[in-house]
Design a protein around this motif. Sequence first.
Motif, PDB file in Angstrom:
ATOM      1  N   SER A 112       0.818  -1.216   0.000  1.00  0.00           N
ATOM      2  CA  SER A 112       0.000   0.000   0.000  1.00  0.00           C
ATOM      3  C   SER A 112       0.850   1.264   0.000  1.00  0.00           C
ATOM      4  O   SER A 112       0.340   2.350  -0.302  1.00  0.00           O
ATOM      5  CB  SER A 112      -0.928   0.003   1.217  1.00  0.00           C
ATOM      6  OG  SER A 112      -0.193   0.181   2.413  1.00  0.00           O
ATOM      7  N   ARG A 113       2.138   1.137   0.338  1.00  0.00           N
ATOM      8  CA  ARG A 113       3.012   2.314   0.397  1.00  0.00           C
ATOM      9  C   ARG A 113       3.882   2.450  -0.842  1.00  0.00           C
ATOM     10  O   ARG A 113       4.903   3.148  -0.810  1.00  0.00           O
ATOM     11  CB  ARG A 113       3.899   2.238   1.650  1.00  0.00           C
ATOM     12  CG  ARG A 113       3.165   2.502   2.942  1.00  0.00           C
ATOM     13  CD  ARG A 113       4.131   2.712   4.082  1.00  0.00           C
ATOM     14  NE  ARG A 113       4.811   1.484   4.428  1.00  0.00           N
ATOM     15  CZ  ARG A 113       4.479   0.715   5.478  1.00  0.00           C
ATOM     16  NH1 ARG A 113       3.482   1.092   6.249  1.00  0.00           N
ATOM     17  NH2 ARG A 113       5.133  -0.380   5.742  1.00  0.00           N
ATOM     18  N   SER A 114       3.508   1.817  -1.927  1.00  0.00           N
ATOM     19  CA  SER A 114       4.312   1.903  -3.141  1.00  0.00           C
ATOM     20  C   SER A 114       4.414   3.354  -3.631  1.00  0.00           C
ATOM     21  O   SER A 114       3.414   4.066  -3.703  1.00  0.00           O
ATOM     22  CB  SER A 114       3.683   1.047  -4.241  1.00  0.00           C
ATOM     23  OG  SER A 114       4.363   1.260  -5.471  1.00  0.00           O
ATOM     24  N   PRO A 115       5.631   3.804  -3.988  1.00  0.00           N
ATOM     25  CA  PRO A 115       5.813   5.184  -4.450  1.00  0.00           C
ATOM     26  C   PRO A 115       5.637   5.354  -5.953  1.00  0.00           C
ATOM     27  O   PRO A 115       5.836   6.452  -6.474  1.00  0.00           O
ATOM     28  CB  PRO A 115       7.271   5.470  -4.057  1.00  0.00           C
ATOM     29  CG  PRO A 115       7.940   4.140  -4.195  1.00  0.00           C
ATOM     30  CD  PRO A 115       6.925   3.099  -3.828  1.00  0.00           C
ATOM     31  N   TYR A 116       5.275   4.293  -6.664  1.00  0.00           N
ATOM     32  CA  TYR A 116       5.286   4.340  -8.128  1.00  0.00           C
ATOM     33  C   TYR A 116       4.305   5.338  -8.721  1.00  0.00           C
ATOM     34  O   TYR A 116       4.547   5.894  -9.799  1.00  0.00           O
ATOM     35  CB  TYR A 116       5.007   2.946  -8.697  1.00  0.00           C
ATOM     36  CG  TYR A 116       6.136   1.958  -8.488  1.00  0.00           C
ATOM     37  CD1 TYR A 116       7.392   2.385  -8.058  1.00  0.00           C
ATOM     38  CD2 TYR A 116       5.954   0.591  -8.720  1.00  0.00           C
ATOM     39  CE1 TYR A 116       8.424   1.490  -7.859  1.00  0.00           C
ATOM     40  CE2 TYR A 116       6.987  -0.315  -8.534  1.00  0.00           C
ATOM     41  CZ  TYR A 116       8.221   0.142  -8.102  1.00  0.00           C
ATOM     42  OH  TYR A 116       9.238  -0.761  -7.907  1.00  0.00           O
ATOM     43  N   GLU A 130       0.895  -2.586  -8.326  1.00  0.00           N
ATOM     44  CA  GLU A 130       1.098  -2.519  -6.881  1.00  0.00           C
ATOM     45  C   GLU A 130      -0.233  -2.373  -6.146  1.00  0.00           C
ATOM     46  O   GLU A 130      -0.417  -2.939  -5.068  1.00  0.00           O
ATOM     47  CB  GLU A 130       2.027  -1.353  -6.528  1.00  0.00           C
ATOM     48  CG  GLU A 130       3.439  -1.493  -7.063  1.00  0.00           C
ATOM     49  CD  GLU A 130       4.159  -2.707  -6.487  1.00  0.00           C
ATOM     50  OE1 GLU A 130       4.112  -2.887  -5.258  1.00  0.00           O
ATOM     51  OE2 GLU A 130       4.740  -3.476  -7.265  1.00  0.00           O
ATOM     52  N   ARG A 131      -1.154  -1.596  -6.723  1.00  0.00           N
ATOM     53  CA  ARG A 131      -2.476  -1.460  -6.100  1.00  0.00           C
ATOM     54  C   ARG A 131      -3.214  -2.802  -6.091  1.00  0.00           C
ATOM     55  O   ARG A 131      -3.853  -3.182  -5.110  1.00  0.00           O
ATOM     56  CB  ARG A 131      -3.310  -0.412  -6.838  1.00  0.00           C
ATOM     57  CG  ARG A 131      -2.856   1.012  -6.571  1.00  0.00           C
ATOM     58  CD  ARG A 131      -3.021   1.358  -5.107  1.00  0.00           C
ATOM     59  NE  ARG A 131      -2.595   2.721  -4.812  1.00  0.00           N
ATOM     60  CZ  ARG A 131      -2.425   3.188  -3.592  1.00  0.00           C
ATOM     61  NH1 ARG A 131      -2.630   2.392  -2.550  1.00  0.00           N
ATOM     62  NH2 ARG A 131      -2.035   4.433  -3.393  1.00  0.00           N
ATOM     63  N   HIS A 133      -1.775  -5.728  -6.215  1.00  0.00           N
ATOM     64  CA  HIS A 133      -1.066  -6.611  -5.294  1.00  0.00           C
ATOM     65  C   HIS A 133      -1.558  -6.400  -3.862  1.00  0.00           C
ATOM     66  O   HIS A 133      -1.695  -7.356  -3.088  1.00  0.00           O
ATOM     67  CB  HIS A 133       0.445  -6.362  -5.355  1.00  0.00           C
ATOM     68  CG  HIS A 133       1.062  -6.761  -6.654  1.00  0.00           C
ATOM     69  ND1 HIS A 133       2.396  -6.569  -6.942  1.00  0.00           N
ATOM     70  CD2 HIS A 133       0.528  -7.346  -7.754  1.00  0.00           C
ATOM     71  CE1 HIS A 133       2.655  -7.013  -8.164  1.00  0.00           C
ATOM     72  NE2 HIS A 133       1.537  -7.484  -8.671  1.00  0.00           N
ATOM     73  N   GLU A 134      -1.810  -5.137  -3.513  1.00  0.00           N
ATOM     74  CA  GLU A 134      -2.303  -4.855  -2.169  1.00  0.00           C
ATOM     75  C   GLU A 134      -3.614  -5.588  -1.901  1.00  0.00           C
ATOM     76  O   GLU A 134      -3.815  -6.178  -0.833  1.00  0.00           O
ATOM     77  CB  GLU A 134      -2.515  -3.345  -1.984  1.00  0.00           C
ATOM     78  CG  GLU A 134      -3.083  -2.967  -0.628  1.00  0.00           C
ATOM     79  CD  GLU A 134      -3.477  -1.496  -0.545  1.00  0.00           C
ATOM     80  OE1 GLU A 134      -4.003  -1.097   0.509  1.00  0.00           O
ATOM     81  OE2 GLU A 134      -3.267  -0.754  -1.526  1.00  0.00           O
ATOM     82  N   GLU A 135      -4.523  -5.578  -2.898  1.00  0.00           N
ATOM     83  CA  GLU A 135      -5.810  -6.229  -2.712  1.00  0.00           C
ATOM     84  C   GLU A 135      -5.674  -7.745  -2.700  1.00  0.00           C
ATOM     85  O   GLU A 135      -6.382  -8.441  -1.961  1.00  0.00           O
ATOM     86  CB  GLU A 135      -6.783  -5.799  -3.817  1.00  0.00           C
ATOM     87  CG  GLU A 135      -7.136  -4.323  -3.782  1.00  0.00           C
ATOM     88  CD  GLU A 135      -7.653  -3.897  -2.417  1.00  0.00           C
ATOM     89  OE1 GLU A 135      -8.478  -4.628  -1.828  1.00  0.00           O
ATOM     90  OE2 GLU A 135      -7.214  -2.837  -1.922  1.00  0.00           O
ATOM     91  N   VAL A 136      -4.749  -8.282  -3.524  1.00  0.00           N
ATOM     92  CA  VAL A 136      -4.519  -9.728  -3.534  1.00  0.00           C
ATOM     93  C   VAL A 136      -3.996 -10.186  -2.184  1.00  0.00           C
ATOM     94  O   VAL A 136      -4.479 -11.165  -1.592  1.00  0.00           O
ATOM     95  CB  VAL A 136      -3.537 -10.118  -4.653  1.00  0.00           C
ATOM     96  CG1 VAL A 136      -3.167 -11.595  -4.547  1.00  0.00           C
ATOM     97  CG2 VAL A 136      -4.142  -9.840  -6.026  1.00  0.00           C
ATOM     98  N   VAL A 137      -2.996  -9.466  -1.669  1.00  0.00           N
ATOM     99  CA  VAL A 137      -2.423  -9.832  -0.368  1.00  0.00           C
ATOM    100  C   VAL A 137      -3.455  -9.635   0.738  1.00  0.00           C
ATOM    101  O   VAL A 137      -3.511 -10.409   1.693  1.00  0.00           O
ATOM    102  CB  VAL A 137      -1.146  -9.012  -0.092  1.00  0.00           C
ATOM    103  CG1 VAL A 137      -0.599  -9.312   1.296  1.00  0.00           C
ATOM    104  CG2 VAL A 137      -0.083  -9.313  -1.140  1.00  0.00           C
ATOM    105  N   ARG A 138      -4.291  -8.598   0.606  1.00  0.00           N
ATOM    106  CA  ARG A 138      -5.357  -8.386   1.592  1.00  0.00           C
ATOM    107  C   ARG A 138      -6.275  -9.609   1.637  1.00  0.00           C
ATOM    108  O   ARG A 138      -6.692 -10.055   2.710  1.00  0.00           O
ATOM    109  CB  ARG A 138      -6.158  -7.135   1.238  1.00  0.00           C
ATOM    110  CG  ARG A 138      -7.161  -6.726   2.322  1.00  0.00           C
ATOM    111  CD  ARG A 138      -8.178  -5.706   1.796  1.00  0.00           C
ATOM    112  NE  ARG A 138      -7.553  -4.584   1.120  1.00  0.00           N
ATOM    113  CZ  ARG A 138      -7.075  -3.521   1.746  1.00  0.00           C
ATOM    114  NH1 ARG A 138      -7.151  -3.444   3.055  1.00  0.00           N
ATOM    115  NH2 ARG A 138      -6.521  -2.539   1.061  1.00  0.00           N
TER     116      ARG A 138
END
Length: 367
Positions: A112-116, A130-131, A133-138
Amino acid sequence: MNVTPLPPSREAGGTAREPSPSDIRRWRRYLADERAEAAVYRDLAARRSGEEREILLALAEAEGRHQQHWIALLGDDAEPRSGGDTRTRVLGFLARRFGSVFVLALAQRSESRSPYEKDADATAAMAADERIHEEVVRGLAARGRSRLSGSFRAAVFGANDGLVSNLALVAGVSASGLAPGAVLLTGVAGLLAGALSMGAGEYVSVRSQRELLESSTPNPRTGNVVPDLDVDANELALVYRARGMTPEEAAARAGDMLADHALRDSSNDGDDHEAVGSAMRAATTSFCFFASGAIIPIIPFLFGISGIAALVIAAVLVGGALLATGAVVGILSGGPPLGRALRQLAIGYGAAAATYLLGLAFGTVVG
C-alpha cells in the motif's frame, strides 16, 4: 503477460537524459525492494499449497517484471546489489521463519506504500500492479485472519483486560493506603477471578454463537426428498421465500434445484463457524492470556517492592505490554501499528489513573 515499457530516459530512440546519482540510488533502492518482495512471496509460497501457492508465485513473477524495468533503466549501474529497505528484509526473515498471517499483513501494508504512482520513472502499469497486489495480499491475509479470529480475539481481549484491570485494581487499592501484602493478595485474587470470569464468559459467548448459527443451517437430509416433491405444488419454493427471495425468484431457484435433484445452500455457514472458532479453545485462550496479562502488574509486589516505586515499575511493565498488544492488533488489521499501540496505552493508563485517584479519595475519606 504484461510487458513494462521503458521510460524515455533510456528507451531506444527516445530523448535520452543522463540519470543523476540520486536517480541511480532511487532506482537501485526500487530494484532491491522488488527483489526482496519477490523473495518474500516465494518463501511464503514454499509454505503453502494449492491455490494460495499459485497466487503467491504469480505475485513473485509480477515483482520480477518490475525488477526487469529497473534493471533495464539502470543498465550497468544495476550492480552491486543491495538488500532492500529494512522493512522488506524483516518481512523476508519472518516469511522464512514463520510464514504466518503476520507476514501477509505486513506485506499488505508494504504494497500500500508503493511510491510508483508519484514517480515519473515508473510506469502507470507498475503503479496499477502494486495497487492490485495490495488487494490480492489483503485477500490472502483475510483467509488467515478468519482462521485465527476466534482464538486471536480471545487472546487479545484476555491479555488486554488482564493488564488494564489488574493494574487499575492494584493502583486503586495501593493508593488507598493498604499494606503491601494486602495489595499483593488483592492482585492475585483479581488475577484468578478475572481469568475464570473471562474464560467462562468466552465459552458461553462462543458456544451460544455457534448454536445460533447451527440452528440457521439447513438440514442436509432435506436434499434426499427433492426427487419426490410434487412439481405442481413445489414446497421447495417456500424454503427460498423464507430466506428472503421474491416468489418469482424462489420459484426459479426451486426449479433449478428440482432439475439437479440436489439442494445447494448459497450461504457461507461453514466459513461463519470457522470464524467463530471453538468455544473451549476460546475459553482456554482467554483464561491463559488474561492470567498472563494480569500477573504483570503484581510482579513488583512479588519481589517485595512497595509504595510508589512498585506502582511505577508496574505501570512501566504494563505499558510495554500494552504497546506490544496494540502493535500486534495493528499489524494483523492492516492498520498503523504505532497508532494502535498508543491507543492501547492511553486506554490502559487512563483506567489506571482513574482508579488511582479514586483510591486516593477513598483512603482520605476512610483515614
